[in-house]
Design an enzyme around this catalytic site. Structure first.
Site, PDB file in Angstrom:
ATOM      1  N   SER A 134       0.790  -1.210  -0.027  1.00 24.53           N
ATOM      2  CA  SER A 134       0.018   0.065  -0.163  1.00 24.53           C
ATOM      3  C   SER A 134       1.040   1.202   0.028  1.00 24.53           C
ATOM      4  O   SER A 134       1.927   1.357   0.423  1.00 24.53           O
ATOM      5  CB  SER A 134      -1.004  -0.089   1.018  1.00 24.53           C
ATOM      6  OG  SER A 134      -1.605   1.147   1.551  1.00 24.53           O
ATOM      7  N   TYR A 147      -1.274  -0.175  10.516  1.00 24.15           N
ATOM      8  CA  TYR A 147      -1.708  -0.565   9.225  1.00 24.15           C
ATOM      9  C   TYR A 147      -0.567  -0.296   8.265  1.00 24.15           C
ATOM     10  O   TYR A 147      -0.015  -1.136   7.462  1.00 24.15           O
ATOM     11  CB  TYR A 147      -2.991   0.051   8.594  1.00 24.15           C
ATOM     12  CG  TYR A 147      -3.229  -0.157   7.313  1.00 24.15           C
ATOM     13  CD1 TYR A 147      -3.539  -1.654   6.850  1.00 24.15           C
ATOM     14  CD2 TYR A 147      -3.103   0.621   6.184  1.00 24.15           C
ATOM     15  CE1 TYR A 147      -3.628  -1.886   5.587  1.00 24.15           C
ATOM     16  CE2 TYR A 147      -3.378   0.334   4.864  1.00 24.15           C
ATOM     17  CZ  TYR A 147      -3.807  -0.971   4.757  1.00 24.15           C
ATOM     18  OH  TYR A 147      -3.919  -1.200   3.265  1.00 24.15           O
TER      19      TYR A 147
HETATM   20  P1  NDP Z   1     -11.458  -5.839   0.953  1.00 18.77           P
HETATM   21  O1  NDP Z   1     -11.850  -5.871   2.277  1.00 18.77           O
HETATM   22  O2  NDP Z   1     -12.450  -5.854  -0.271  1.00 18.77           O
HETATM   23  O3  NDP Z   1     -10.886  -7.634   0.990  1.00 18.77           O
HETATM   24  C1  NDP Z   1     -10.051  -8.026   1.672  1.00 18.77           C
HETATM   25  C2  NDP Z   1     -10.014  -9.465   1.506  1.00 18.77           C
HETATM   26  O4  NDP Z   1      -9.083 -10.222   2.695  1.00 18.77           O
HETATM   27  C3  NDP Z   1     -11.279 -10.303   1.695  1.00 18.77           C
HETATM   28  O5  NDP Z   1     -11.444 -11.367   0.710  1.00 18.77           O
HETATM   29  C4  NDP Z   1     -11.091 -10.901   3.103  1.00 18.77           C
HETATM   30  O6  NDP Z   1     -11.731 -12.123   2.917  1.00 18.77           O
HETATM   31  C5  NDP Z   1      -9.796 -11.060   3.092  1.00 18.77           C
HETATM   32  N1  NDP Z   1      -9.168 -11.522   4.475  1.00 18.77           N
HETATM   33  C6  NDP Z   1      -9.122 -10.417   5.475  1.00 18.77           C
HETATM   34  N2  NDP Z   1      -8.211 -11.226   6.616  1.00 18.77           N
HETATM   35  C7  NDP Z   1      -8.329 -12.390   6.241  1.00 18.77           C
HETATM   36  C8  NDP Z   1      -7.748 -13.822   6.717  1.00 18.77           C
HETATM   37  N3  NDP Z   1      -7.384 -13.459   7.978  1.00 18.77           N
HETATM   38  N4  NDP Z   1      -7.533 -14.843   5.977  1.00 18.77           N
HETATM   39  C9  NDP Z   1      -8.059 -14.768   4.756  1.00 18.77           C
HETATM   40  N5  NDP Z   1      -8.414 -13.834   4.105  1.00 18.77           N
HETATM   41  C10 NDP Z   1      -8.723 -12.526   4.905  1.00 18.77           C
HETATM   42  O7  NDP Z   1     -10.282  -5.222   0.619  1.00 18.77           O
HETATM   43  P2  NDP Z   1      -9.389  -4.658  -0.655  1.00 18.77           P
HETATM   44  O8  NDP Z   1      -9.651  -5.749  -1.657  1.00 18.77           O
HETATM   45  O9  NDP Z   1      -9.605  -3.328  -0.865  1.00 18.77           O
HETATM   46  O10 NDP Z   1      -7.878  -5.038  -0.073  1.00 18.77           O
HETATM   47  C11 NDP Z   1      -7.073  -6.173  -0.374  1.00 18.77           C
HETATM   48  C12 NDP Z   1      -5.600  -5.944  -0.274  1.00 18.77           C
HETATM   49  O11 NDP Z   1      -5.181  -4.696  -0.563  1.00 18.77           O
HETATM   50  C13 NDP Z   1      -5.669  -5.687   1.355  1.00 18.77           C
HETATM   51  O12 NDP Z   1      -4.299  -6.016   1.678  1.00 18.77           O
HETATM   52  C14 NDP Z   1      -5.363  -4.047   1.606  1.00 18.77           C
HETATM   53  O13 NDP Z   1      -4.588  -3.678   2.723  1.00 18.77           O
HETATM   54  C15 NDP Z   1      -4.806  -3.678   0.337  1.00 18.77           C
HETATM   55  N6  NDP Z   1      -5.040  -2.301  -0.196  1.00 18.77           N
HETATM   56  C16 NDP Z   1      -6.306  -1.992  -0.190  1.00 18.77           C
HETATM   57  C17 NDP Z   1      -6.408  -0.662  -0.788  1.00 18.77           C
HETATM   58  C18 NDP Z   1      -7.937   0.177  -1.052  1.00 18.77           C
HETATM   59  O14 NDP Z   1      -7.960   1.339  -0.779  1.00 18.77           O
HETATM   60  N7  NDP Z   1      -8.741  -0.700  -0.887  1.00 18.77           N
HETATM   61  C19 NDP Z   1      -5.441   0.261  -1.180  1.00 18.77           C
HETATM   62  C20 NDP Z   1      -4.004  -0.471  -0.910  1.00 18.77           C
HETATM   63  C21 NDP Z   1      -3.975  -1.504  -0.417  1.00 18.77           C
HETATM   64  P3  NDP Z   1     -12.546 -12.704   4.609  1.00 18.77           P
HETATM   65  O15 NDP Z   1     -13.156 -11.705   5.187  1.00 18.77           O
HETATM   66  O16 NDP Z   1     -13.953 -13.616   3.654  1.00 18.77           O
HETATM   67  O17 NDP Z   1     -11.715 -13.588   4.901  1.00 18.77           O
HETATM   68  C1  8X3 Z   2      -5.045   1.568   1.570  1.00 21.97           C
HETATM   69  C2  8X3 Z   2      -4.797   2.770   1.264  1.00 21.97           C
HETATM   70  O1  8X3 Z   2      -4.434   5.270   1.935  1.00 21.97           O
HETATM   71  O2  8X3 Z   2      -6.213   4.115   3.089  1.00 21.97           O
HETATM   72  O3  8X3 Z   2      -3.883   0.695   1.768  1.00 21.97           O
HETATM   73  O4  8X3 Z   2      -3.778   3.551   3.505  1.00 21.97           O
HETATM   74  S1  8X3 Z   2      -4.853   3.831   2.420  1.00 21.97           S
END
Ligand code: NDP
Ligand code: 8X3
Length: 248
Positions: A134, A147
């Site tokens: 991120s 985070y």
């Molecule tokens: P979502 O919340 O939409 O998806 C997160 C996914 O992670 C879900 O499928 C959830 O599934 C899974 N997850 C969470 N905890 C666990 C666990 N313990 N074991 C297995 N699966 C898990 O978020 P995003 O798609 O936005 O995020 C995906 C990644 O991208 C993350 O690592 C996030 O930090 C990163 N990210 C997101 C950004 C954003 O702005 N959206 C920007 C930068 C990075 P379930 O609950 O079914 O287990």
């Molecule tokens: C997710 C992007 O800016 O909310 O990783 O941390 S931010």
């Protein structure tokens, strides 16, 4: 030959599963919520394997990996995407349990799964690990505390893997996105306060899960001699602000 994508039940992970199945791969989608994964299975068909896995639980990871059907067992690409942010409080007010869950998922889970999958890649002298970091791993912001630190770990772990994997032909990449909408990220961060989550994306042309899915594909589909180390990506509408100066 298959692709394993964690966090496949929502957001980037689900979009990446759709994209890679469309490209013809056998795709394993892992997450805790099997009902969501079963919906994806109904949509994507038999080239998609739903896999119940809590990445923060070693036993769950081991048992999920142990029973893979033959057509999915040889993992060519691991996308370490499962992750979350919890809360936006300053460090002295944050819930320690939230910090632990972020560390156990974003750091320990990603690290354990990588350790479990890497030997088969090294033995075959091919494979690719794409981590989802991120911009929070580079740019600090108020409330980003653990985070952001967990994503800084992902950045440095990715670089150090590259150092260790020299000569193995195994590639490692780190995608570092900024503001992305149409995922559950902020609903999870704000613990179900969907109105607050929604406000974050109002009147902004944010990045979409499909953009990240395409990036994963692009990074993976470079020729074998090309390793994309990292990609930092923000919506055009997002940029860095000046450093904060607090005045009494
Ligand atoms: P979502 O919340 O939409 O998806 C997160 C996914 O992670 C879900 O499928 C959830 O599934 C899974 N997850 C969470 N905890 C666990 C666990 N313990 N074991 C297995 N699966 C898990 O978020 P995003 O798609 O936005 O995020 C995906 C990644 O991208 C993350 O690592 C996030 O930090 C990163 N990210 C997101 C950004 C954003 O702005 N959206 C920007 C930068 C990075 P379930 O609950 O079914 O287990
Ligand atoms: C997710 C992007 O800016 O909310 O990783 O941390 S931010």
């Amino acid at each position: 030959m298959s692709v394993l994508i964690t966090g496949a039940s929502a957001g980037f992970g689900a979009a990446a599963c759709r994209f890679m199945v469309e490209k013809g791969f056998h795709v394993i989608g892992a997450a805790r919520r099997m009902d969501k994964l079963q919906q994806l299975r109904a949509e994507l068909g038999e080239r998609f394997l739903p896999l119940a896995m809590d990445v923060s639980d070693f036993t769950s990871v081991d048992s999920a990996l142990s029973g893979l059907p033959e057509s999915f067992a040889e993992i060519e690409l691991l996308v370490n995407n499962a992750g979350l942010a919890l809360g936006l409080e300053p460090a002295h007010q944050a819930q320690f349990a939230d910090w632990l869950q972020m560390i156990n998922t974003n750091i320990i889970g990603l690290t354990y799964l990588t350790r479990q999958i890497l030997p088969q890649m090294v033995a075959k002298k091919r494979g690719h690990i794409i981590n989802i970091g991120s911009i929070a791993g580079t740019y600090p912001y108020p409330g980003g505390n653990v985070y952001g630190a967990s994503k800084a770990y992902v950045k440095q772990f990715s670089r150090n893997l590259r150092a260790d994997l020299a000569g193995t032909h195994v590639r490692v990449s780190n995608i570092e996105p900024g503001l992305c909408g149409d995922t559950e990220f902020s609903n999870v961060r704000f613990k179900g306060d969907d109105e607050r989550a929604e406000k974050l994306y109002a009147n902004v042309e944010y990045i979409r899960p499909e953009d990240i899915a395409e990036m994963i594909w692009w990074i993976y589909s470079r020729p074998a001699h090309v390793n994309i180390n990292s990609v930092e990506v923000m919506p055009t509408a997002q940029s860095c602000a000046a450093l904060n100066v607090y005045r009494e």
